[in-house]
Design an enzyme around this catalytic site. Structure first.
Site, PDB file in Angstrom:
ATOM      1  N   THR A  94     -23.899  -0.356 -25.286  1.00 15.34           N
ATOM      2  CA  THR A  94     -23.269   0.637 -26.163  1.00 15.34           C
ATOM      3  C   THR A  94     -22.053  -0.007 -26.801  1.00 15.34           C
ATOM      4  O   THR A  94     -21.092  -0.350 -26.095  1.00 15.34           O
ATOM      5  CB  THR A  94     -22.806   1.865 -25.353  1.00 15.34           C
ATOM      6  N   LYS A 169     -25.925   7.090 -30.349  1.00 23.53           N
ATOM      7  CA  LYS A 169     -25.398   7.004 -28.982  1.00 23.53           C
ATOM      8  C   LYS A 169     -23.962   7.545 -28.912  1.00 23.53           C
ATOM      9  O   LYS A 169     -23.599   8.276 -27.990  1.00 23.53           O
ATOM     10  CB  LYS A 169     -25.445   5.539 -28.525  1.00 23.53           C
ATOM     11  N   LYS A 244     -14.247   4.219 -23.056  1.00 18.55           N
ATOM     12  CA  LYS A 244     -14.643   3.285 -24.125  1.00 18.55           C
ATOM     13  C   LYS A 244     -15.491   4.008 -25.173  1.00 18.55           C
ATOM     14  O   LYS A 244     -15.242   3.903 -26.379  1.00 18.55           O
ATOM     15  CB  LYS A 244     -15.451   2.132 -23.513  1.00 18.55           C
TER      16      LYS A 244
HETATM   17  P1  NAD Z   1     -21.790  -3.108 -15.942  1.00 20.69           P
HETATM   18  O1  NAD Z   1     -20.351  -3.467 -16.100  1.00 20.69           O
HETATM   19  O2  NAD Z   1     -22.295  -2.651 -14.628  1.00 20.69           O
HETATM   20  O3  NAD Z   1     -22.718  -4.348 -16.400  1.00 20.69           O
HETATM   21  C1  NAD Z   1     -22.392  -5.234 -17.423  1.00 20.69           C
HETATM   22  C2  NAD Z   1     -22.718  -6.626 -16.907  1.00 20.69           C
HETATM   23  O4  NAD Z   1     -22.514  -7.571 -17.965  1.00 20.69           O
HETATM   24  C3  NAD Z   1     -21.826  -7.065 -15.747  1.00 20.69           C
HETATM   25  O5  NAD Z   1     -22.644  -7.327 -14.618  1.00 20.69           O
HETATM   26  C4  NAD Z   1     -21.115  -8.295 -16.269  1.00 20.69           C
HETATM   27  O6  NAD Z   1     -20.924  -9.278 -15.284  1.00 20.69           O
HETATM   28  C5  NAD Z   1     -22.079  -8.756 -17.338  1.00 20.69           C
HETATM   29  N1  NAD Z   1     -21.477  -9.626 -18.341  1.00 20.69           N
HETATM   30  C6  NAD Z   1     -20.320  -9.483 -19.029  1.00 20.69           C
HETATM   31  N2  NAD Z   1     -20.145 -10.518 -19.877  1.00 20.69           N
HETATM   32  C7  NAD Z   1     -21.208 -11.336 -19.716  1.00 20.69           C
HETATM   33  C8  NAD Z   1     -21.598 -12.577 -20.283  1.00 20.69           C
HETATM   34  N3  NAD Z   1     -20.851 -13.186 -21.210  1.00 20.69           N
HETATM   35  N4  NAD Z   1     -22.753 -13.127 -19.885  1.00 20.69           N
HETATM   36  C9  NAD Z   1     -23.528 -12.524 -18.958  1.00 20.69           C
HETATM   37  N5  NAD Z   1     -23.214 -11.352 -18.354  1.00 20.69           N
HETATM   38  C10 NAD Z   1     -22.061 -10.780 -18.740  1.00 20.69           C
HETATM   39  O7  NAD Z   1     -22.081  -2.033 -17.080  1.00 20.69           O
HETATM   40  P2  NAD Z   1     -23.349  -1.039 -17.161  1.00 20.69           P
HETATM   41  O8  NAD Z   1     -22.992   0.243 -16.529  1.00 20.69           O
HETATM   42  O9  NAD Z   1     -24.580  -1.783 -16.767  1.00 20.69           O
HETATM   43  O10 NAD Z   1     -23.346  -0.756 -18.738  1.00 20.69           O
HETATM   44  C11 NAD Z   1     -23.825  -1.717 -19.670  1.00 20.69           C
HETATM   45  C12 NAD Z   1     -23.824  -1.074 -21.041  1.00 20.69           C
HETATM   46  O11 NAD Z   1     -24.660   0.090 -21.004  1.00 20.69           O
HETATM   47  C13 NAD Z   1     -22.442  -0.602 -21.490  1.00 20.69           C
HETATM   48  O12 NAD Z   1     -22.289  -0.832 -22.866  1.00 20.69           O
HETATM   49  C14 NAD Z   1     -22.460   0.889 -21.170  1.00 20.69           C
HETATM   50  O13 NAD Z   1     -21.593   1.633 -22.012  1.00 20.69           O
HETATM   51  C15 NAD Z   1     -23.919   1.218 -21.413  1.00 20.69           C
HETATM   52  N6  NAD Z   1     -24.444   2.381 -20.650  1.00 20.69           N
HETATM   53  C16 NAD Z   1     -24.160   2.535 -19.331  1.00 20.69           C
HETATM   54  C17 NAD Z   1     -24.670   3.638 -18.652  1.00 20.69           C
HETATM   55  C18 NAD Z   1     -24.393   3.865 -17.169  1.00 20.69           C
HETATM   56  O14 NAD Z   1     -24.696   4.971 -16.685  1.00 20.69           O
HETATM   57  N7  NAD Z   1     -23.862   2.894 -16.443  1.00 20.69           N
HETATM   58  C19 NAD Z   1     -25.450   4.570 -19.333  1.00 20.69           C
HETATM   59  C20 NAD Z   1     -25.743   4.358 -20.669  1.00 20.69           C
HETATM   60  C21 NAD Z   1     -25.235   3.255 -21.319  1.00 20.69           C
END
Ligand code: NAD
Length: 293
Positions: A94, A169, A244
């Site tokens: 997102t 979104k 965010k």
């Molecule tokens: P998260 O922080 O658990 O996962 C993100 C991952 O990206 C982390 O494990 C981090 O180590 C990794 N990362 C960061 N920079 C990196 C890089 N350069 N190379 C490789 N890996 C890297 O976040 P999440 O909850 O999985 O959310 C991910 C996205 O999905 C976000 O944009 C969030 O807004 C969206 N989202 C989350 C949810 C939810 O319920 N958690 C629901 C819908 C959408």
């Protein structure tokens, strides 16, 4: 079955990548957190030591990263230069609409087809493979992406050209952020009025105030056993991520001259909750701040 590079194996990315493995795809994953890469390998995927290592033979590249800056970085430093010609690029993070459109334009200039495909449905939906995908991109890129999204979700909606997945979104999450505050305020008031949460839930979950923040994510323990309130607000979807997204919504509102006042007020509340050290908690934990405990 396709060779898929998956970059970003966090709360959402790991279960999504596992579902692609379960569907028979060859998934090579990378995350900055080594244990996440190991977890994918344990589920039948391949571990990579860097984003670049996932790319050499990828037919599809999927990213699931926290914010626009991470997506711009990984695309700029790895994907645009390292993905094979003809690979399909799918960003499920997102992020802001402007970054999504800029990254897609760079990808197109380099000869790639790309969609922005953010998701709704939370970690439960990611694990169950029931996510909703909001997909921005042209018809041909959407048609290519759909079979892979089908393996991770159950509702795949083509919302228009590049960036329109992110636009959908942000609008969705502004409703969610506001409706969670509304549910918290009512359930907190109910307790102070001596009204049992289960009894209120029996009414509201079948009445005109029914919404996802209530029926799937109720911010008080009890009536919805799977909601984070039953595990001390362990995320789930963190308060920092909600702040965010509410910020992205305000940026989008300002850039279009739109006045989203409830969104602005809810954002202030999530920011205060995060400033008090609660950013890593689930966003439904804002109940504690609203209820005063
Ligand atoms: P998260 O922080 O658990 O996962 C993100 C991952 O990206 C982390 O494990 C981090 O180590 C990794 N990362 C960061 N920079 C990196 C890089 N350069 N190379 C490789 N890996 C890297 O976040 P999440 O909850 O999985 O959310 C991910 C996205 O999905 C976000 O944009 C969030 O807004 C969206 N989202 C989350 C949810 C939810 O319920 N958690 C629901 C819908 C959408």
């Amino acid at each position: 079955m396709a060779r898929i590079a998956f970059i970003g194996l966090g709360n959402m990315g790991l279960p999504m990548a596992k579902n692609l493995v379960a569907a028979g795809h060859h998934v090579t994953g990378f995350d900055l957190v080594t244990s996440a890469v190991e977890a994918l390998a344990a589920a039948g995927g391949n571990a990579a030591g860097s984003a670049n290592e996932t790319l050499p033979d990828a037919e599809v590249v999927i990213t699931m990263l926290p914010e626009g800056r991470h997506v711009r970085d990984v695309y700029g430093s790895s994907i645009i230069t390292g993905a094979p010609a003809g690979a399909l690029l799918i960003d499920c993070s997102t992020i802001d609409v402007d970054s999504a459109r800029a990254v897609e334009a760079n990808a197109r200039e380099a000869g790639f087809e790309m969609v922005d495909a953010p998701v709704s449905g939370g970690t439960g939906g990611a694990e169950a493979g029931t996510l909703t995908f909001m997909v921005g991109g042209d018809d041909s890129a959407f048609a290519r992406a759909k079979p892979y999204l089908d393996a991770m979700g159950k509702n795949i909606v083509h919302t228009g050209g590049p960036g329109n997945g992110q636009a959908a979104k942000i609008c969705n999450n502004m409703i969610l952020g506001i409706s969670m505050v509304a549910v918290c305020e009512s359930f907190s008031m109910a307790e102070k009025l001596g009204l049992d949460a289960q009894k209120l839930f029996n009414v509201t979950s079948t009445s005109s105030s029914q919404c996802w923040a209530m029926t799937s994510y109720l911010p008080v323990p009890g009536p919805v056993p799977a909601s984070p309130a039953n595990r001390d607000y362990q995320a789930g979807f963190t308060a920092a991520m909600m702040a965010k997204d509410m910020n992205l919504a305000q940026d989008a509102a300002k850039s279009t001259g739109h006045d989203a006042q409830l969104g602005a007020h809810a954002l202030e509340m999530y920011e205060k909750f995060c400033e008090d050290g609660n950013g890593p908690l689930d966003f439904s934990g804002i109940y504690r701040m609203i209820h005063g405990n």
